[in-house]
Scaffold this active site. Structure first.
Site, PDB file in Angstrom:
ATOM      1  N   HIS A 141       0.837  -1.203   0.000  1.00 31.21           N
ATOM      2  CA  HIS A 141       0.000   0.000   0.000  1.00 31.21           C
ATOM      3  C   HIS A 141       0.870   1.250   0.000  1.00 31.21           C
ATOM      4  O   HIS A 141       2.085   1.178   0.222  1.00 31.21           O
ATOM      5  CB  HIS A 141      -0.925   0.022   1.227  1.00 31.21           C
ATOM      6  N   LYS A 145      -0.709   4.929   4.490  1.00 35.67           N
ATOM      7  CA  LYS A 145      -1.622   3.998   5.153  1.00 35.67           C
ATOM      8  C   LYS A 145      -1.154   3.768   6.583  1.00 35.67           C
ATOM      9  O   LYS A 145       0.030   3.515   6.834  1.00 35.67           O
ATOM     10  CB  LYS A 145      -1.698   2.671   4.396  1.00 35.67           C
TER      11      LYS A 145
END
Length: 253
Positions: A141, A145
């Site tokens: 990600h 995040k």
């Protein structure tokens, strides 16, 4: 027309959802909840307790800290809540389950239809594959995040674990000088750049490797899934209970 209150409306996902909803013929975002004040096509409140706009469903793409206020409001108005936030504690998950006995609650670690199809495949094959394959889950990600591993990685890992009869254990990351045990299910998190989301389940055997992979190329896939969930949860006379993307998929078949 399904009317939505969008919690986290000024975040990255909130803005994607707002833009997609503008051209949707079956739903409308009538109010937003966000501590950040920005110009919007609908009224925005800093806390849902201050919201004075009637709606059919609450959609949350914010932070776990918003859960209590969302539930309090949802119960007081008797309207369903669609939770797309990850990183909940065990106590919060228990609260969600308890609340679902009072009002309809929707919770999914990933709103992508594709991810949920991969998850359904894992239900069918994990028990068989474990006999001759080592299993590893890798997720990637963007660098903003907060939670790691991702809720989706845990969703996939839990599905694998729940469908294996033998005792298994999670290994988060890997370091040291010991050999891998077969009972391990490895879970690895990578953070960097602007990666939207990649999840790879690896079955590594003797002389062959099988991979199930899902790549989100834009945040639209999550927004579309979330809006479909709102349509599902906004149907008339939906009963209290805990729903997920499988219910949305089944309803569309």
């Amino acid at each position: 027309m399904t009317k939505i209150i969008l919690s986290g409306c000024n975040g990255k996902m909130g803005k994607v959802i707002s833009n997609l909803a503008l051209n949707h013929s079956e739903l409308e975002i009538v109010a937003g909840i966000d501590k950040k004040s920005e110009e919007s096509q609908y009224p925005v409140f800093d806390n849902i307790s201050n919201c004075s706009v009637d709606a059919d469903v609450i959609l949350d793409f914010s932070r776990p800290t918003s859960l209590d206020s969302l539930i309090t409001y949802g119960i007081s108005k008797n309207i369903p809540i669609v939770l797309c936030t990850t990183g909940y504690s065990e106590e919060q998950i228990k609260l969600i389950e308890d609340t679902s006995k009072k009002i309809p609650m929707f919770r999914s670690a990933n709103m992508s239809i594709g991810v949920n199809i991969v998850n359904n495949i894992l239900k069918e094959i994990s028990g068989f594959m474990y006999k001759n394959f080592d299993i590893e889950v890798i997720e990637k990600h963007h660098n903003q995040k907060v939670d790691a591993p991702s809720g989706t990685a845990l969703l996939l890992a839990d599905t694998i674990k729940d469908n294996i009869k033998e005792e298994t254990k999670y290994t988060f990351g890997r370091e040291g000088n010991c050999k891998r045990e077969h009972k391990e299910i490895g879970i690895h998190a990578i953070r960097g750049g602007s990666i939207v989301g990649e999840h790879d389940v690896i079955f590594a055997g003797q002389g062959e490797v099988i991979e199930l992979k899902h790549t989100a190329q834009s945040r639209d896939v999550f927004a579309i899934g979330a809006l479909n969930a709102c349509l599902f949860m906004g149907i008339k006379d939906i009963k209290p209970g805990l729903y997920d993307m499988n219910d949305v998929i089944k309803a569309s078949l």
